[in-house]
Each structure stands twice: as C-alpha cells, then as structure tokens.
Write a protein that holds these residues in place. Sequence first.
Motif, mmCIF file in Angstrom:
data_model
loop_
_atom_site.group_PDB
_atom_site.id
_atom_site.type_symbol
_atom_site.label_atom_id
_atom_site.label_comp_id
_atom_site.label_asym_id
_atom_site.label_seq_id
_atom_site.Cartn_x
_atom_site.Cartn_y
_atom_site.Cartn_z
ATOM 1 N N SER A 144 96.298 -42.142 -30.437
ATOM 2 C CA SER A 144 97.595 -41.770 -29.864
ATOM 3 C C SER A 144 98.611 -42.901 -29.976
ATOM 4 O O SER A 144 99.803 -42.664 -30.191
ATOM 5 N N LEU A 145 98.143 -44.136 -29.821
ATOM 6 C CA LEU A 145 99.034 -45.286 -29.881
ATOM 7 C C LEU A 145 99.665 -45.440 -31.259
ATOM 8 O O LEU A 145 100.860 -45.756 -31.378
ATOM 9 N N TYR A 146 98.868 -45.202 -32.316
ATOM 10 C CA TYR A 146 99.354 -45.440 -33.675
ATOM 11 C C TYR A 146 99.693 -44.154 -34.434
ATOM 12 O O TYR A 146 100.089 -44.230 -35.606
ATOM 13 N N ALA A 147 99.544 -42.978 -33.806
ATOM 14 C CA ALA A 147 99.711 -41.714 -34.530
ATOM 15 C C ALA A 147 101.140 -41.511 -35.024
ATOM 16 O O ALA A 147 101.365 -40.994 -36.121
ATOM 17 N N ARG A 148 102.103 -41.904 -34.204
ATOM 18 C CA ARG A 148 103.498 -41.720 -34.588
ATOM 19 C C ARG A 148 103.919 -42.790 -35.597
ATOM 20 O O ARG A 148 103.562 -43.952 -35.491
ATOM 21 N N GLY A 149 104.706 -42.349 -36.566
ATOM 22 C CA GLY A 149 105.240 -43.305 -37.534
ATOM 23 C C GLY A 149 104.303 -43.635 -38.670
ATOM 24 O O GLY A 149 104.568 -44.580 -39.434
ATOM 25 N N VAL A 150 103.189 -42.909 -38.797
ATOM 26 C CA VAL A 150 102.269 -43.122 -39.918
ATOM 27 C C VAL A 150 101.965 -41.784 -40.580
ATOM 28 O O VAL A 150 102.162 -40.724 -39.989
ATOM 29 N N ASP A 151 101.504 -41.842 -41.810
ATOM 30 C CA ASP A 151 101.080 -40.629 -42.501
ATOM 31 C C ASP A 151 99.655 -40.303 -42.081
ATOM 32 O O ASP A 151 98.755 -41.152 -42.187
ATOM 33 N N SER A 152 99.441 -39.074 -41.613
ATOM 34 C CA SER A 152 98.134 -38.690 -41.075
ATOM 35 C C SER A 152 97.013 -38.801 -42.103
ATOM 36 O O SER A 152 95.891 -39.198 -41.775
ATOM 37 N N LEU A 153 97.301 -38.469 -43.366
ATOM 38 C CA LEU A 153 96.263 -38.513 -44.395
ATOM 39 C C LEU A 153 95.910 -39.955 -44.771
ATOM 40 O O LEU A 153 94.736 -40.309 -44.885
ATOM 41 N N ARG A 154 96.940 -40.797 -44.947
ATOM 42 C CA ARG A 154 96.663 -42.177 -45.345
ATOM 43 C C ARG A 154 95.893 -42.927 -44.261
ATOM 44 O O ARG A 154 94.935 -43.651 -44.559
ATOM 45 N N ILE A 155 96.316 -42.776 -43.010
ATOM 46 C CA ILE A 155 95.631 -43.519 -41.947
ATOM 47 C C ILE A 155 94.210 -42.989 -41.749
ATOM 48 O O ILE A 155 93.300 -43.744 -41.395
ATOM 49 N N THR A 156 93.985 -41.703 -42.025
ATOM 50 C CA THR A 156 92.631 -41.154 -41.929
ATOM 51 C C THR A 156 91.724 -41.745 -42.997
ATOM 52 O O THR A 156 90.571 -42.099 -42.724
ATOM 53 N N VAL A 157 92.245 -41.862 -44.220
ATOM 54 C CA VAL A 157 91.467 -42.486 -45.298
ATOM 55 C C VAL A 157 91.072 -43.902 -44.903
ATOM 56 O O VAL A 157 89.917 -44.320 -45.079
ATOM 57 N N MET A 158 92.021 -44.644 -44.340
ATOM 58 C CA MET A 158 91.746 -46.033 -43.949
ATOM 59 C C MET A 158 90.719 -46.094 -42.835
ATOM 60 O O MET A 158 89.820 -46.960 -42.840
ATOM 61 N N GLN A 159 90.827 -45.199 -41.859
ATOM 62 C CA GLN A 159 89.863 -45.151 -40.752
ATOM 63 C C GLN A 159 88.447 -44.923 -41.276
ATOM 64 O O GLN A 159 87.500 -45.641 -40.907
ATOM 65 N N LEU A 160 88.294 -43.913 -42.101
ATOM 66 C CA LEU A 160 86.973 -43.537 -42.594
ATOM 67 C C LEU A 160 86.395 -44.597 -43.523
ATOM 68 O O LEU A 160 85.197 -44.905 -43.471
ATOM 69 N N PHE A 161 87.246 -45.173 -44.372
ATOM 70 C CA PHE A 161 86.784 -46.223 -45.292
ATOM 71 C C PHE A 161 86.342 -47.460 -44.519
ATOM 72 O O PHE A 161 85.265 -48.017 -44.773
ATOM 73 N N ALA A 162 87.155 -47.896 -43.552
ATOM 74 C CA ALA A 162 86.812 -49.075 -42.747
ATOM 75 C C ALA A 162 85.561 -48.813 -41.910
ATOM 76 O O ALA A 162 84.686 -49.683 -41.796
ATOM 77 N N GLY A 163 85.466 -47.616 -41.329
ATOM 78 C CA GLY A 163 84.290 -47.263 -40.540
ATOM 79 C C GLY A 163 83.029 -47.238 -41.384
ATOM 80 O O GLY A 163 81.958 -47.677 -40.947
ATOM 81 N N SER A 164 83.158 -46.732 -42.614
ATOM 82 C CA SER A 164 82.015 -46.682 -43.522
ATOM 83 C C SER A 164 81.531 -48.089 -43.877
ATOM 84 O O SER A 164 80.330 -48.383 -43.817
ATOM 85 N N LEU A 165 82.473 -48.979 -44.229
ATOM 86 C CA LEU A 165 82.094 -50.344 -44.583
ATOM 87 C C LEU A 165 81.443 -51.065 -43.402
ATOM 88 O O LEU A 165 80.448 -51.783 -43.570
ATOM 89 N N PHE A 166 81.982 -50.856 -42.194
ATOM 90 C CA PHE A 166 81.423 -51.498 -41.014
ATOM 91 C C PHE A 166 79.993 -51.024 -40.766
ATOM 92 O O PHE A 166 79.095 -51.831 -40.502
ATOM 93 N N ALA A 167 79.766 -49.706 -40.859
ATOM 94 C CA ALA A 167 78.418 -49.163 -40.667
ATOM 95 C C ALA A 167 77.481 -49.677 -41.755
ATOM 96 O O ALA A 167 76.308 -49.996 -41.491
#
Length: 304
Positions: A171-194
């Motif tokens: 919710s804090l970062y949802a506004r002002g970003v592209d939903s698809l791009r930030i989702t790709v970054m979330q999933l990619f970063a989460g995958s690398l961390f795991a």
Amino acid sequence: MKRKFPMPSPEELALTGVTVLWGGTFLVLHTAMQHCGPRFFVFVRFMMAAVFVGFLAGRKLLDFNRREIWAGTLIGVTLATGYVLQSAGLHDITSSRSAFITALYVPLVPIFQWAFLRRAPHLMSWLGIGLAFAGLVCLAGPAALSLSFGRGDLLTLCAAIAIAIEIVLISLYARGVDSLRITVMQLFAGSLFAGLMVPVSGEVLPAFSWVWIACALALGGLSALVQVVMNWAQKSVSPTKAAVIYAGEPVWGGLVGWMAGDHLPPATLLGAVLIVGGVLTSELRPQWLEALLGRSSQALTKND
C-alpha cells in the motif's frame, strides 16, 4: 431512510477473488512438499511467476525507475522471508499452531498501518479485524493456544510480522508505480532471496520430478496473478481492509478440502462464520457511529 449496505469496490472484489484461489492451493502445495524442499520450491515458483508477469509487461520492462526497483526488492524480500520462515517453523510445531501464529498478521496490519502510513483504521475496521482473528483462532483449534514458545513459534511469529509488513509496504508503494513492473521486481527479488537461503539452510536439492515442476508452474501462475492484483488493488484498498479480506483464505481452503471429502467440525464452521462476519463488519459505517465519532472529534478539537 435506511442506509444501504455498501457495495464492495472492484478492487475489493478482485482481492476476494485471489483470496479464493489462494485458499484452494493447500492441496497443491502439500503435494509439492512431498517431492521438493520449501526454499527451493519458492525459488522456482517465484522465478516462474516473474517470467509470466515479465511476458505480460513486455516493453514496459524497459522503463523501470529507481522507486520500482527499490520498492519491488524490499517487498519481494519481505514476501520470501514470510514464506521461508513459515516453512522453517513447521519443522518444530504443528500445522494448526503455525496457522494460529501466522494469523497474528491480521491484527498486526492495522498497527503497522498506523505506525508507517499514519492512517488510523476506522473503528469498524478494528471490530472486523477482531472478528476475523477470533475466527482464525477457532480454525486453529485449542491445541494451537498452548503457552509454550520455542524455536518454531519464534520463526512463525517472525513470518507473521513479515507478512504484515509486506501488506503495508504494498500500500505504501502502490501509488506512482507501474503494477506490472513492480510485480516483476518483487517476484524476481523474492526468488533470488529464497534461492540464496537454500545453501545457507543446508536444504538438499530435489530430484527431478514432473510432480513438483507441475506444482511450481501452477502456483507460479497463481503467484503472478495474486501479486499483480495486490499491487493494483491496494492502490485504493487500505492495508487493514486488505488484511480482513485475506483472512478468508483458510475459509476457502476449508471449503476446497470439504469438497475433496474432508470433515468440517463445528469449530471450523464457527471460525468461517466469524471471518465472513469480520469482512462484512469492516465494510459497515453506521450513521449513528459516524455522528458520534464526528462529535468526539469536534470536542477534542475544541479542547485542544
């Protein structure tokens, strides 16, 4: 004139929809865990999800900005942390106790919302949170409420904190970003961390099996859908309301289990009723309460 019950917004309906799908994944995940370790599975699942959303985003991926990279990485690491810690905790505690402790994210979200976003939840939202949490306690059962607190409990509590922070960060970062791009970054970063957690934890890589690969593909597609919808819907849905909606996940999971032949005891049915009641209650804004809160606010302003 009677006030009509507020209709849910398209964003709230979308969150409800992905929660329904989310609740039906237990059987798939349970099957996958018979053939693959949890950290490696999260690594593969999230990477597949990132690829799915990347194809959907297409040329939009060329326009990443610093906010999307930073916020996506932060949320992705928090997301993967919740999954990894919850899985690690399950080695030492029962699934019912894990479900109860994980459910602590529901009352934690409004507290974090207040602390991070400086937005106090509405009184009816607090009441809805209380009902939903009571329902989750019923679903967990009395065995989950023992006072002992060991390693598995601590890991699962940290997982609940991570999940609550993830919901608020979206919710804090949802506004002002592209939903698809930030989702790709979330999933990619989460995958690398795991993936990095696999050698650190000493987890053994699984043998090749079409079973866990098929499960990873299925849940990867679901993760892609869920994260895209969360990033889009939480532009307008508060973290507290989103948490109440997400609390319905075990209800839908129980319904899927019942359709598969599982027996639903009375406590489970009561828990489901309380959770649904919490969702409905959080939507209510009685006129008498609004008037009372308005008068209280005016009185405090005069006293100041």
